[in-house]
Design a protein around this motif. Structure first.
Motif, PDB file in Angstrom:
ATOM      1  N   GLN A  95      -6.701   5.325   1.853  1.00  0.00           N
ATOM      2  CA  GLN A  95      -6.848   5.399   3.300  1.00  0.00           C
ATOM      3  C   GLN A  95      -6.039   4.305   3.991  1.00  0.00           C
ATOM      4  O   GLN A  95      -5.630   4.451   5.141  1.00  0.00           O
ATOM      5  N   THR A  96      -5.811   3.197   3.291  1.00  0.00           N
ATOM      6  CA  THR A  96      -4.999   2.092   3.816  1.00  0.00           C
ATOM      7  C   THR A  96      -3.515   2.332   3.577  1.00  0.00           C
ATOM      8  O   THR A  96      -2.683   2.072   4.443  1.00  0.00           O
ATOM      9  N   VAL A  97      -3.180   2.833   2.401  1.00  0.00           N
ATOM     10  CA  VAL A  97      -1.772   3.001   2.008  1.00  0.00           C
ATOM     11  C   VAL A  97      -1.122   4.192   2.715  1.00  0.00           C
ATOM     12  O   VAL A  97       0.056   4.134   3.094  1.00  0.00           O
ATOM     13  N   LEU A  98      -1.884   5.269   2.908  1.00  0.00           N
ATOM     14  CA  LEU A  98      -1.318   6.480   3.508  1.00  0.00           C
ATOM     15  C   LEU A  98      -1.551   6.489   5.016  1.00  0.00           C
ATOM     16  O   LEU A  98      -2.548   5.965   5.499  1.00  0.00           O
ATOM     17  N   PRO A  99      -0.643   7.106   5.785  1.00  0.00           N
ATOM     18  CA  PRO A  99      -0.816   7.146   7.242  1.00  0.00           C
ATOM     19  C   PRO A  99      -1.931   8.097   7.649  1.00  0.00           C
ATOM     20  O   PRO A  99      -2.222   9.073   6.950  1.00  0.00           O
ATOM     21  N   ALA A 100      -2.555   7.811   8.781  1.00  0.00           N
ATOM     22  CA  ALA A 100      -3.581   8.709   9.316  1.00  0.00           C
ATOM     23  C   ALA A 100      -2.941  10.029   9.726  1.00  0.00           C
ATOM     24  O   ALA A 100      -1.788  10.071  10.175  1.00  0.00           O
ATOM     25  N   GLY A 101      -3.678  11.119   9.544  1.00  0.00           N
ATOM     26  CA  GLY A 101      -3.154  12.426   9.958  1.00  0.00           C
ATOM     27  C   GLY A 101      -1.980  12.905   9.131  1.00  0.00           C
ATOM     28  O   GLY A 101      -1.102  13.611   9.629  1.00  0.00           O
ATOM     29  N   LEU A 102      -1.976  12.536   7.852  1.00  0.00           N
ATOM     30  CA  LEU A 102      -0.848  12.892   6.979  1.00  0.00           C
ATOM     31  C   LEU A 102      -0.637  14.399   6.885  1.00  0.00           C
ATOM     32  O   LEU A 102       0.486  14.879   6.728  1.00  0.00           O
ATOM     33  N   HIS A 103      -1.718  15.171   7.005  1.00  0.00           N
ATOM     34  CA  HIS A 103      -1.629  16.628   6.839  1.00  0.00           C
ATOM     35  C   HIS A 103      -1.258  17.349   8.131  1.00  0.00           C
ATOM     36  O   HIS A 103      -1.047  18.567   8.127  1.00  0.00           O
ATOM     37  N   LYS A 104      -1.158  16.616   9.232  1.00  0.00           N
ATOM     38  CA  LYS A 104      -0.876  17.258  10.520  1.00  0.00           C
ATOM     39  C   LYS A 104       0.609  17.557  10.679  1.00  0.00           C
ATOM     40  O   LYS A 104       1.459  16.809  10.201  1.00  0.00           O
ATOM     41  N   GLN A 105       0.889  18.654  11.372  1.00  0.00           N
ATOM     42  CA  GLN A 105       2.274  18.993  11.697  1.00  0.00           C
ATOM     43  C   GLN A 105       2.666  18.232  12.962  1.00  0.00           C
ATOM     44  O   GLN A 105       1.949  18.257  13.955  1.00  0.00           O
ATOM     45  N   ALA A 230       3.140  -2.487   7.010  1.00  0.00           N
ATOM     46  CA  ALA A 230       4.511  -2.031   6.755  1.00  0.00           C
ATOM     47  C   ALA A 230       4.876  -2.160   5.276  1.00  0.00           C
ATOM     48  O   ALA A 230       5.820  -1.519   4.806  1.00  0.00           O
ATOM     49  N   LEU A 231       4.111  -2.966   4.555  1.00  0.00           N
ATOM     50  CA  LEU A 231       4.358  -3.125   3.120  1.00  0.00           C
ATOM     51  C   LEU A 231       4.233  -1.803   2.381  1.00  0.00           C
ATOM     52  O   LEU A 231       4.859  -1.591   1.342  1.00  0.00           O
ATOM     53  N   PHE A 232       3.420  -0.876   2.930  1.00  0.00           N
ATOM     54  CA  PHE A 232       3.161   0.388   2.246  1.00  0.00           C
ATOM     55  C   PHE A 232       4.071   1.519   2.728  1.00  0.00           C
ATOM     56  O   PHE A 232       3.807   2.685   2.403  1.00  0.00           O
ATOM     57  N   MET A 233       5.127   1.202   3.446  1.00  0.00           N
ATOM     58  CA  MET A 233       6.100   2.231   3.798  1.00  0.00           C
ATOM     59  C   MET A 233       6.794   2.687   2.505  1.00  0.00           C
ATOM     60  O   MET A 233       7.230   1.853   1.703  1.00  0.00           O
ATOM     61  N   PRO A 234       6.905   4.014   2.291  1.00  0.00           N
ATOM     62  CA  PRO A 234       7.298   4.532   0.971  1.00  0.00           C
ATOM     63  C   PRO A 234       8.811   4.542   0.708  1.00  0.00           C
ATOM     64  O   PRO A 234       9.400   5.577   0.406  1.00  0.00           O
ATOM     65  N   LEU A 235       9.433   3.377   0.814  1.00  0.00           N
ATOM     66  CA  LEU A 235      10.859   3.263   0.485  1.00  0.00           C
ATOM     67  C   LEU A 235      11.046   3.356  -1.028  1.00  0.00           C
ATOM     68  O   LEU A 235      10.231   2.864  -1.798  1.00  0.00           O
ATOM     69  N   ARG A 236      12.171   3.980  -1.446  1.00  0.00           N
ATOM     70  CA  ARG A 236      12.373   4.209  -2.879  1.00  0.00           C
ATOM     71  C   ARG A 236      12.998   3.045  -3.615  1.00  0.00           C
ATOM     72  O   ARG A 236      12.567   2.692  -4.686  1.00  0.00           O
ATOM     73  N   ASN A 237      14.018   2.469  -3.069  1.00  0.00           N
ATOM     74  CA  ASN A 237      14.796   1.484  -3.812  1.00  0.00           C
ATOM     75  C   ASN A 237      14.775   0.167  -3.051  1.00  0.00           C
ATOM     76  O   ASN A 237      15.717  -0.182  -2.361  1.00  0.00           O
ATOM     77  N   VAL A 238      13.681  -0.551  -3.172  1.00  0.00           N
ATOM     78  CA  VAL A 238      13.499  -1.795  -2.409  1.00  0.00           C
ATOM     79  C   VAL A 238      14.107  -2.962  -3.185  1.00  0.00           C
ATOM     80  O   VAL A 238      13.769  -3.184  -4.350  1.00  0.00           O
ATOM     81  N   GLY A 239      14.983  -3.704  -2.511  1.00  0.00           N
ATOM     82  CA  GLY A 239      15.597  -4.869  -3.146  1.00  0.00           C
ATOM     83  C   GLY A 239      15.091  -6.181  -2.595  1.00  0.00           C
ATOM     84  O   GLY A 239      15.290  -7.238  -3.204  1.00  0.00           O
ATOM     85  N   LEU A 240      14.447  -6.128  -1.410  1.00  0.00           N
ATOM     86  CA  LEU A 240      13.999  -7.361  -0.759  1.00  0.00           C
ATOM     87  C   LEU A 240      12.703  -7.111   0.014  1.00  0.00           C
ATOM     88  O   LEU A 240      12.578  -6.118   0.731  1.00  0.00           O
ATOM     89  N   ILE A 241      11.747  -8.010  -0.146  1.00  0.00           N
ATOM     90  CA  ILE A 241      10.548  -8.041   0.694  1.00  0.00           C
ATOM     91  C   ILE A 241      10.449  -9.443   1.271  1.00  0.00           C
ATOM     92  O   ILE A 241      10.533 -10.433   0.535  1.00  0.00           O
ATOM     93  N   VAL A 242      10.309  -9.535   2.587  1.00  0.00           N
ATOM     94  CA  VAL A 242      10.164 -10.827   3.268  1.00  0.00           C
ATOM     95  C   VAL A 242       8.784 -10.879   3.910  1.00  0.00           C
ATOM     96  O   VAL A 242       8.374  -9.931   4.586  1.00  0.00           O
ATOM     97  N   VAL A 243       8.063 -11.971   3.693  1.00  0.00           N
ATOM     98  CA  VAL A 243       6.808 -12.217   4.405  1.00  0.00           C
ATOM     99  C   VAL A 243       7.054 -13.427   5.302  1.00  0.00           C
ATOM    100  O   VAL A 243       7.018 -14.576   4.842  1.00  0.00           O
ATOM    101  N   ASP A 244       7.365 -13.163   6.572  1.00  0.00           N
ATOM    102  CA  ASP A 244       7.672 -14.247   7.512  1.00  0.00           C
ATOM    103  C   ASP A 244       6.380 -14.889   8.003  1.00  0.00           C
ATOM    104  O   ASP A 244       5.378 -14.205   8.189  1.00  0.00           O
TER     105      ASP A 244
END
Length: 645
Positions: A95-105, A230-244
């Protein structure tokens, strides 16, 4: 032909079972997002694995697939890890990782146009920045602590690091502690990247869903910017994560799953074989110690990125009334500096970490105190709405014209909040353009909506709470006033002094970032307190050494793991009895643990219930996790709690 899959629904079906077997007539990849029947309802789910043999029991069908592309493998792993590491049901994690209303068009909407706030696109680096960039370029995947003083150009380091990854066809995730900082960072990155995705809670459900889908479907290097989620955005090939501003408490989620974004980012980076940069001028004591102990790379920026004017800091003793002849809580020095800033068309920031008008309402005749009937906490006056409100549960009532207890018209309001500061400043400077930013500010007038006004200098005096202390870069800001610097020092929490040090250091860092001279006025009842002196001197090393010594002596993190157990009952007797029983059982079964309590929670009453708590210290986190996963009804566990309040 039927294929069988283990699917984790995003709703809790059974406390002990996170996933169930379903069948499909099409082959699906691990991470596929599906709709599955759960009882009489249909729920979203994630395919965890394929089942080789047909089960001996009847299975229900997978109704439909929600997206063409499955979730990236590292994100599926992180979901599993969050569930185990924080003793949370996998459905709650999803419920945290996936966006709300994932099944909605959703209808397709136009992308937000990002306007850079500076014309300059070429960054000129100083020698320290060049050394950091070279180290990042050589560095292997893993964690880097970027310890840079305020104004040292950490954002430009992030941009260069993201460029390095884009050249390798890899994407980047940039986390900020507050929505307020998103426009500033987006405007900077927009000068160098065209593929930008922004996500935050100020967007609508549909906008966040579309941003999430854009990340899932992108095939070119992309930069995602946003707060913790934003950490849970489903990018495929992540090379960098910044925690400012990685020291900020907003990176710890306070609802289940109670995860730290720093720890989750470390796991995600490891599985993407990516670099993780933790950036801060005031890293948390625990994180700095872990970096040193684990021999993680620590890169330092000890000087401002560009030549700056010195900042003059002055401490005013709130006990000396001769310093407050012109106003009862604005010192003479502070008012003079505000006048000068307005005359010079410059900006002032007034910082006070308490919202509302006055925090205490009482009767001078009989001593009656306005308290929340649910939480038993003092109600805060909000004079603009003429109500008394509880900042814990939201209860509100009209301001009584006379004392409800004795009937006398002798009600007075004590203490200072941001709304009172705003009212008084408007009286003192009627021609000044004033704006207040705190949790009571309308969403349409929040910092992230008015950032360009702030940047351009269209607001003369900013008033606000801690959200204004975090990383804002305003070129016309020259005066900072801290109304009461020591209010956080009295809190009964082992991190109280660290939090005050960080806030003061950070809020002072909002000035002295350019050629205009900066002035800081710190008002305090304890002007000689070591924490104030360390913050004013920007002495992180001295503060760190002293604080680490205290943590070691008191057996607090980073030398012990903590578990906070809180029970909630309708009656005080029930809470006391349950907590005493729990303490007795824990001491009997775990004689090697340090167990403190039971005691009333700092906020003893919440939502009409009484709350009592236990705090447990251990050298082994696994011990605490075992306790957290075997609690009876009425109990909540917070492992690695952000505070003990």
């Amino acid at each position: 032909m039927r294929y069988f899959y283990l699917v984790a629904p995003s709703v809790v079906v059974r406390a002990t079972e996170p996933a169930f077997t379903y069948h499909s007539t099409t082959q699906l990849a691990v991470g596929s997002l599906v709709r599955v029947p759960v009882g009489k309802k249909i729920a979203n789910g994630v395919v965890l694995q394929s089942v080789a043999q047909k089960p001996s029991f009847a299975t229900k069908p997978i109704e439909t697939t929600l997206t063409e592309r499955p979730l990236p493998g590292p994100l599926v792993y992180v979901a599993h890890w969050l569930s185990e590491y924080y003793a949370t049901h996998l459905a709650t994690v999803l419920q945290t990782v996936l966006p709300a209303g994932l099944h909605k068009q959703r209808r397709e909407s136009k992308k937000n146009v990002v306007h850079p706030n500076r014309a300059r696109t070429k960054i000129v680096f100083n020698s320290q920045q060049k050394a950091v960039i070279a180290a990042l370029k050589k560095g292997q995947p893993g964690t880097v602590l970027l310890h840079g003083v305020t104004g040292s150009g950490k954002t430009h380091i992030y941009i260069e690091a993201a460029k390095q990854q884009a050249a390798k066809q890899r994407s980047s995730i940039i986390l900020v502690p507050e929505i307020a900082l998103t426009p500033q960072l987006v405007a900077e990155f927009a000068q160098h990247f065209t593929n930008l995705i922004v996500t935050h809670s100020g967007m609508t459900e549909a906008q966040r869903h579309q941003a999430w889908l854009a990340a899932l479907e992108c095939t070119t290097p992309t930069v995602v910017i946003g707060p913790r989620s934003a950490l849970f955005m489903p990018l495929r090939n992540v090379g960098l994560i910044v925690v400012d501003e990685c020291h900020e408490p907003s990176y710890k989620q306070e609802q289940s799953p109670r995860y730290s974004a720093l720890r989750a980012a470390s796991i995600l980076a490891h599985h993407h074989k990516a670099q993780l940069i933790l950036g801060s001028a005031t890293p948390s004591v625990a994180d700095y110690y872990l970096a040193e102990t684990n021999k993680s790379q620590i890169l330092r920026l000890s000087a401002p990125a560009i030549k700056v004017s010195p900042v003059q800091a002055k401490v005013i003793d709130l006990k000396r009334r001769d310093e407050f002849r012109r106003h009862r809580f604005f010192s003479n020095v502070l008012l003079t500096l505000i006048e000068q800033a307005i005359a010079d068309k410059q900006q002032t920031l007034l910082f006070h970490n308490r919202r509302g008008t006055s925090p205490t309402t009482l009767c001078e005749h009989c001593g009656w105190l306005a308290e929340c009937p649910i939480c038993f906490l003092p109600l805060t006056l909000h004079a603009d709405r003429h109500i008394l409100q509880c900042h814990l549960c939201g209860y509100a009532q009209p301001v009584p014209p006379s004392c409800p207890q004795c009937g006398e018209p002798t009600i007075v309001f004590k203490g200072v909040g941001t709304k009172l500061i705003e009212t008084e400043i408007a009286k003192l400077f009627p021609k000044a353009r004033v704006a207040r930013f705190d949790a009571d500010t309308k969403s349409s007038e929040a910092v992230h909506h008015r950032y360009q006004e702030l940047y351009d200098g269209d607001i003369d005096i900013l008033i606000g709470t801690q959200m204004l202390a975090k990383g804002l870069d305003l070129p016309k800001l020259t005066v900072v006033g801290v109304i009461q610097a020591d209010s956080g020092l009295i809190l009964p929490d082992y991190q109280a002094e660290e939090r005050v040090f960080q806030l003061l250091y950070q809020v002072m860092g909002r000035v002295g970032r350019g050629l205009l001279p900066g002035h800081v006025v710190i008002q305090s009842y304890q002007p000689d307190h070591p924490i104030l002196k360390a913050a004013i001197a920007r002495d992180y090393k001295g503060f760190y050494a002293a604080e680490l010594q205290k943590r070691h002596a008191g057996n607090f993190p980073p030398f012990r793991y903590l578990l906070k157990l809180t029970c909630s009952y309708k009656t005080e007797q029930g809470a006391v009895k349950a907590s005493q029983k729990m303490a007795k059982e824990l001491r009997a079964h775990h004689p090697d643990l340090e167990i403190f309590g039971p005691t009333p929670a700092f906020y003893e009453r919440l939502g009409g219930a009484y709350r009592w708590q236990l705090v447990i210290k251990s050298r082994q986190r696994r011990q605490l996790l075992t306790i957290a996963t075997s609690l009876p009804a009425g109990w909540q566990a917070d492992i690695d709690p952000l505070s003990l309040l």
